[in-house]
Enzyme design. Structure first.
Site, PDB file in Angstrom:
ATOM      1  N   ASP A 302     -11.369  19.779  10.171  1.00  0.00           N
ATOM      2  CA  ASP A 302     -11.275  18.938  10.131  1.00  0.00           C
ATOM      3  C   ASP A 302      -9.361  18.464   8.749  1.00  0.00           C
ATOM      4  O   ASP A 302      -9.815  18.594   8.136  1.00  0.00           O
ATOM      5  CB  ASP A 302     -12.220  17.912   9.117  1.00  0.00           C
ATOM      6  CG  ASP A 302     -11.842  16.618   8.535  1.00  0.00           C
ATOM      7  OD1 ASP A 302     -11.496  15.982   9.353  1.00  0.00           O
ATOM      8  OD2 ASP A 302     -12.517  15.860   7.691  1.00  0.00           O
ATOM      9  N   GLU A 336      -5.057  10.774   5.764  1.00  0.00           N
ATOM     10  CA  GLU A 336      -6.255  10.104   6.609  1.00  0.00           C
ATOM     11  C   GLU A 336      -7.677   9.959   5.583  1.00  0.00           C
ATOM     12  O   GLU A 336      -8.272   9.455   5.656  1.00  0.00           O
ATOM     13  CB  GLU A 336      -6.886  10.947   8.079  1.00  0.00           C
ATOM     14  CG  GLU A 336      -8.022  10.275   8.490  1.00  0.00           C
ATOM     15  CD  GLU A 336      -8.830  10.589   8.237  1.00  0.00           C
ATOM     16  OE1 GLU A 336     -10.298   9.775   8.738  1.00  0.00           O
ATOM     17  OE2 GLU A 336      -9.188  11.912   6.968  1.00  0.00           O
TER      18      GLU A 336
END
EC number: 3.4.17.-
Length: 472
Positions: A302, A336
């Site tokens: 991630d 993000e």
């Protein structure tokens, strides 16, 4: 940049497969869907060439090896950190060395939060060190920490029913894991709800589908007019243990220390590279992943994997000497994890050209073995995408499901641009998500090869078709 003029795979001249006739008259397509299907089917040999290069050829394992080099060298890449800044500069150089076009950095301002030193110790009914990870944007405790009795609840409803018991205590949430989208509200809103009933701090069971005593971090949100209290995630094991203790009527006391601080916003960049379109260069198919991560583990899953298969998609297309009619644009997002901050700034900068975006793609749910795409768009666009995915039958990756949204592309999707996310095997994703376990050990080079092939085939074909994807 150099492009190959001729490329032969199995005796097929790839560039001849890309030629297409003009099908517009007064800006309106005159083709039937059967003609569109025939056009897509004509890309069969191109798709096979991409698959062969990515999965079986010289490019196999390349995205994995590139990713391993970055995350082993830089480590985790928290918003506002020196590590993220270093990673952005490395990627800028990498994309230039890969001879991609229009490589540049687009500046923006992003949040800067640091967790500092943190600890939690159970003092009663016994001494027990509790593993914690402070949540993004949390405040810290006073230097001496917070020592208080614990109230354990399993839901917001239970917290409201027992509101009179919460004042002056540390609220521990032991909510069951249902799925990420339903359970994550406890991480994002747990501190606010606890503060509303007078709690001094909140500790939240990690949003994880499996645990080997591993806390998982993530962003949390404060609310104007509600006191800000320190908040962190604890392991599934400790949350369940304290729940059992509380059910027996045992008094639990914890000392919590957190050195978390929020600093002024800092400069950062979205990283951009392209293969410029040959016929409609102003029109864009966007592929993306985010370069930032949390400050634990390596950020390999991630979202290192998503970022690097997006880079790999352009590399594969470039290596085959292909140039789509539309511009194929790679964006590696910054910040993000703080709510799509870099992506929102990109959208604000580029939305004036929204009519020129045919498809926005984001990979941010792992790069495990893919089975297809999740897609959001009109029924006509979905029908086109189903035909495109049929080109991936050799990999058995043909599904098109709903809900192509992703944090970084949602701005475009909400404005009507078709969007797609990689659909892959998520069984283990939330074992490692936002934890110390998110390392290269999680990644599988063969699965990344397949994911990169899917990403390259879809992005290239959509970018090279004579028409943009239809909108509602």
């Amino acid at each position: 940049m150099k492009f190959l003029i001729f490329a032969f795979f199995g005796g097929v001249h790839l560039l001849s497969l890309c030629s297409g006739k003009a099908i517009y008259k007064n800006g309106i397509s005159k083709r039937t869907f059967e003609e569109i299907k025939e056009e897509i089917a004509s890309y069969g040999d191109v798709a096979k060439a991409i698959i062969n290069l990515a999965v079986y050829g010289k490019a196999q394992n390349r995205s994995y090896e590139r990713l391993a080099l970055l995350v082993d060298t830089v480590g985790p890449r928290l918003s506002g950190s020196k590590n993220l800044e270093k990673a952005i500069q490395i990627m800028y150089q990498n994309l230039q060395q890969d001879e991609l076009e229009n490589v540049h950095l687009e500046p923006g301002r992003i949040p800067h939060w640091e967790r500092g030193e943190e600890s939690a110790v159970m003092l009663e009914p016994r001494i027990h060190k509790i593993a914690i990870l402070g949540l993004g944007s949390s405040i810290g405790t006073p230097p001496e920490g917070i020592t208080a009795e614990v109230l354990v609840v399993t839901s917001f409803d239970e917290l409201q029913r027992r509101a009179s018991e919460a004042r002056g205590k540390i609220v521990v949430y032991n909510q069951p894991y249902i799925n990420y989208s339903r359970t994550v509200q406890y991480r994002t809103q747990g501190a606010v709800e606890a503060a509303k009933v007078g709690a001094l701090a909140s500790l939240i069971r990690s949003v994880a589908s499996f645990s080997i005593y591993s806390p998982h971090t993530g962003i949390q949100e404060y609310q104007d007019g509600v006191p800000r209290i320190p908040t962190a995630c604890i392991t599934v094991e400790d949350a369940e243990m304290m729940s059992r203790m509380a059910s027996r009527g045992i008094r639990i006391v914890i000392q919590l220390k957190m050195g978390a601080k929020t600093y002024p916003d800092t400069d950062s960049f979205n990283t951009v590279a392209e293969i410029t379109g040959s016929k409609y260069p102003e029109q864009v198919v966007l592929v993306s992943g985010h370069l930032d991560s949390w400050d634990v583990g390596q950020g390999a899953m991630d979202d290192g994997g998503g970022a690097f298969i997006s880079w790999e998609a352009l590399s594969l297309i470039k290596d085959l000497g292909l140039r789509p009619k539309r511009t194929l644009r790679l964006v590696l997002w910054t910040a993000e994890e703080q709510g799509g901050v870099g992506a929102f700034q990109y959208y604000q900068l580029h939305k004036v050209n929204i009519s020129n975006y045919s498809l926005v793609m984001e990979s941010d749910t792992g790069t495990f073995l893919p089975t297809g795409l999740q897609f959001t768009g009109s029924e006509k666009a979905r029908a086109v995408m189903e035909e495109v995915m049929s080109l991936l039958q050799p990999l058995n990756v043909t599904q098109v499901l709903s809900h192509g949204e992703g944090t970084d592309i949602n701005f475009w999707i909400k404005a009507g641009v078709p969007g797609a996310s990689l659909l892959d095997d998520l069984y283990k994703y939330f074992f490692f998500h936002h934890s110390h376990g998110d390392t290269m050990t999680v990644m599988d080079p063969k699965q990344m090869n397949v994911a990169a092939a899917v990403w390259a085939v879809v992005s290239y074909v959509v970018a090279d078709m004579e028409e943009m994807l239809p909108r509602s």
